[in-house]
Motif scaffolding. Structure first.
Motif: not given
Length: 405
Positions: A384-396
């Motif tokens: 779930v936390c990894f999915s939230f990392l994706i959701f945050s847009g921070f990787l972008n």
């Protein structure tokens, strides 16, 4: 003149609760002062969407009139010979304003002129009402009551998403005095819990820690030449996940608290989601009013349509396709950007994998004890936390920052 932000500071709560005192006293005496309650809601909505947000206020008025016309007209003509085409036309028309708001950033850097705070939650209520009118579970619509349901003050900006019939049952009745005293007790508890979540824990994670770990992640990413996973990025993943939960859960608790003061049992939105033992269990605990809405009005209806049209004979394939569509729609609802869409697809894949695992272990004598339970919680939490990392847009942000360097 600045507008009033809902649940933004203690001053808002003092003013709101003071305004609701006649409602509270009336409920203690066994009476619901509906007109006064509506008047208070109107004043606060004007304060929320007035001043520097007057354009949002105009958009809200136009939106409410639009949805009211759609629901009332469909309620009158749903039993005509052309009920099928009318239903789909009304449904698309009800969704259209939200779709325009979500798609506008794709074509223009300027926000949509018809957007306003809470448009998603109002759309979920409107669409649900249209669907249940078609199903016959809602027999008729009272226009004034529909407005009260749509613009219920505690939930207008942040949810939870209530259902028309459930809300009507509470609103058209008055709780007994002992029941209402218990609601007041819960309301006070929710209020203080919300303060702890949003203004203390959420502040620590979101204001104090998140910018620091984000900066460290950017620096480490640059030092590593734009490749690899740094410890700061992992820290960002966990800090952002905690911030997202405590901030949003705090808002939801505020809505629950004020709803209780108004004698309405608005549905709970979070139920210890980080104790979930698998991803399906997580969605039964996280943003529950949203996940249950998608379950009832997207997943179940897509499943029924696939089975009716016999696209697949295998029921497992039916559910897998329904999950994919369900979470893809949820991803697009959050926004038309790659990370929201990938977030939706990620959860669809996680639930499909989870279903495979549940079917595999069925009938097998695999260990089941507190240690395996703790392991399941640990794995689910990290997924779930990894999915939230994706959701945050921070990787972008990481990729874009490194690319321009």
């Amino acid at each position: 003149m600045p507008s009033m932000q809902p649940y933004a500071n203690p001053r808002y709560f003092v003013i709101l609760i003071a305004a609701l005192l006649p409602v509270i006293i009336g409920l203690l005496r066994g009476r619901r002062h509906r007109n006064y309650e509506s008047f208070v809601a109107l004043i606060f909505i004007i304060a929320m969407f007035g001043g520097d947000k007057w354009q949002q206020g105009v958009a809200l008025i136009a939106y409410v009139i639009w949805q009211l016309l759609l629901v009332v007209c469909y309620g009158k003509y749903r039993q005509t010979k052309n009920a099928g085409p009318i239903y789909y036309t009304v449904l698309l028309a009800s969704i259209a304003p939200l779709a325009i708001v979500k798609l506008t950033p794709v074509f223009s850097p300027q926000p949509s002129l018809i957007g306003f705070l809470g448009i998603s939650y109002l759309t979920f209520k409107s669409v649900q009402t249209v669907m249940e009118l078609r199903d016959g579970t809602i027999k008729q619509i009272d226009p004034l009551f529909f407005l009260r349901f749509l613009l219920f003050l505690p939930t207008i900006s942040s949810g939870p998403i209530d259902r028309y019939r459930r809300f009507a049952k509470d609103y058209n009745g008055v709780p007994k005095q002992d029941e209402y005293l218990e609601m007041l007790r819960k309301g006070v508890r929710y209020l203080f819990q919300g303060f702890a979540y949003k203004f203390i824990i959420g502040y620590v994670f979101g204001t104090l820690m998140l910018p620091r770990v984000a900066h460290m992640a950017l620096m480490q990413r640059s030092a590593m030449g734009g490749t690899g996973i740094s410890w700061a990025l992992v820290a960002y993943m966990y800090v952002y996940s905690m911030y997202l939960f405590f901030d949003f859960a705090g808002y939801s608790l505020f809505a629950l608290s004020i709803s209780q003061f108004c004698g309405i049992n608005t549905p709970v939105n979070f139920n210890q989601p980080f104790k979930a033992k698998n991803i399906k269990d997580f969605w039964n605990r996280w943003h529950m009013s949203l996940s249950f809405w998608f379950r009832d009005f997207v997943f179940m209806r897509v499943t029924f349509m696939i089975m009716k049209k016999r696209w697949f004979k295998n029921r497992v394939r039916v559910s897998q396709l329904a999950y994919l569509i369900n979470f893809l729609v949820m991803g697009f609802w959050h926004g038309v950007t790659w990370y929201y869409i990938v977030y939706g697809l990620f959860h669809a894949g996680a639930i499909i994998i989870n279903d495979y695992w549940l079917r595999y272990k069925k009938g097998k004598s695999l260990p089941s004890n507190r240690w395996t339970g703790a392991l399941a919680i640990f794995v689910t939490f990290n997924v779930v936390c990894f999915s939230f990392l994706i959701f945050s847009g921070f990787l972008n942000t990481l990729w874009f920052t490194h690319a321009i360097r």
